[in-house]
Write a protein that holds these residues in place. Structure first.
Motif, mmCIF file in Angstrom:
data_model
loop_
_atom_site.group_PDB
_atom_site.id
_atom_site.type_symbol
_atom_site.label_atom_id
_atom_site.label_comp_id
_atom_site.label_asym_id
_atom_site.label_seq_id
_atom_site.Cartn_x
_atom_site.Cartn_y
_atom_site.Cartn_z
ATOM 1 N N ALA A 6 41.203 37.555 31.466
ATOM 2 C CA ALA A 6 39.961 37.292 32.197
ATOM 3 C C ALA A 6 38.768 37.196 31.249
ATOM 4 O O ALA A 6 37.873 36.370 31.450
ATOM 5 C CB ALA A 6 39.719 38.385 33.228
ATOM 6 N N GLY A 47 36.478 33.956 30.920
ATOM 7 C CA GLY A 47 35.026 34.042 31.110
ATOM 8 C C GLY A 47 34.246 33.466 29.943
ATOM 9 O O GLY A 47 33.297 32.702 30.126
ATOM 10 N N ASN A 66 35.558 28.995 35.772
ATOM 11 C CA ASN A 66 35.962 30.391 35.932
ATOM 12 C C ASN A 66 36.991 30.563 37.040
ATOM 13 O O ASN A 66 38.029 31.199 36.838
ATOM 14 C CB ASN A 66 34.719 31.234 36.225
ATOM 15 N N LEU A 95 40.950 31.551 36.529
ATOM 16 C CA LEU A 95 41.441 32.861 36.975
ATOM 17 C C LEU A 95 42.599 32.759 37.959
ATOM 18 O O LEU A 95 43.306 33.743 38.175
ATOM 19 C CB LEU A 95 40.299 33.663 37.606
ATOM 20 N N THR A 141 35.824 39.629 33.638
ATOM 21 C CA THR A 141 34.833 38.606 33.978
ATOM 22 C C THR A 141 33.417 39.136 33.779
ATOM 23 O O THR A 141 32.554 38.437 33.247
ATOM 24 C CB THR A 141 35.036 38.136 35.432
ATOM 25 N N SER A 164 32.548 39.406 30.063
ATOM 26 C CA SER A 164 32.242 38.105 29.468
ATOM 27 C C SER A 164 30.807 37.694 29.792
ATOM 28 O O SER A 164 30.127 37.098 28.957
ATOM 29 C CB SER A 164 33.230 37.038 29.943
ATOM 30 N N GLN A 165 30.338 38.033 30.987
ATOM 31 C CA GLN A 165 28.958 37.734 31.340
ATOM 32 C C GLN A 165 27.995 38.566 30.499
ATOM 33 O O GLN A 165 26.972 38.052 30.029
ATOM 34 C CB GLN A 165 28.723 38.003 32.820
#
Length: 149
Positions: free
Chosen positions: A62, A66, A84, A88, A130, A133-134
């Motif tokens: 993930a 991301g 995304n 996923l 996720t 990654s943001q």
């Protein structure tokens, strides 16, 4: 060995692109969505083959999805969800969820509960990967902003 890797590459690409078509990702972005799914799935397989557990394997998959999604979104100038979500889908625990429900109904609650807990672990790993990654993307943007200032 090579045939297994090639099969995983092709099927993860087809799965990501197919889901991209279902959710109406623009046709010009489907190739990038497929590549995002391939990178995430191959990362998952790498960590799974290293016997690092379902949480770490799904988390790393993930995270890679991301980060690659942010790169494609920046490059193509489109929303990140185009890549995304399509990426996923290969990591979604659909078969495991089915097995959990099946075991709960036919083998009793205790048998199914073990599988349902594994499903929750996978979902948590996907969410954390996720979100991380943001956070990495936001930190990277701030660093670039400070360098340019």
């Amino acid at each position: 060995m090579i045939m297994e890797i090639l099969t995983n590459l092709i099927l993860s690409y087809i799965g990501s692109v197919s889901f991209g078509i279902i959710i109406n990702v623009p046709h010009r972005l489907l190739n990038a969505a497929g590549l995002t799914g391939v990178c995430g799935w191959m990362t998952y397989l790498l960590f799974h083959d290293l016997n690092l557990g379902i949480f770490i394997s799904n988390f790393m998959g993930a995270l890679v999805i991301g980060l690659i999604s942010y790169l494609f979104a920046k490059y193509k100038k489109v929303p990140i969800l185009n890549f995304n979500v399509s990426g996923l889908i290969c990591l979604a625990p659909g078969a495991l969820t089915y097995k959990g429900v099946h075991d709960t109904v036919f083998n009793g609650v205790n048998s199914g509960l073990n599988v349902v807990v594994r499903v929750m672990i996978v979902i948590l790993a996907l969410a954390v990967g996720t979100m991380l990654s943001q956070l990495i993307d936001e930190a990277f943007k701030r660093i670039i902003k400070k360098i340019r200032a």
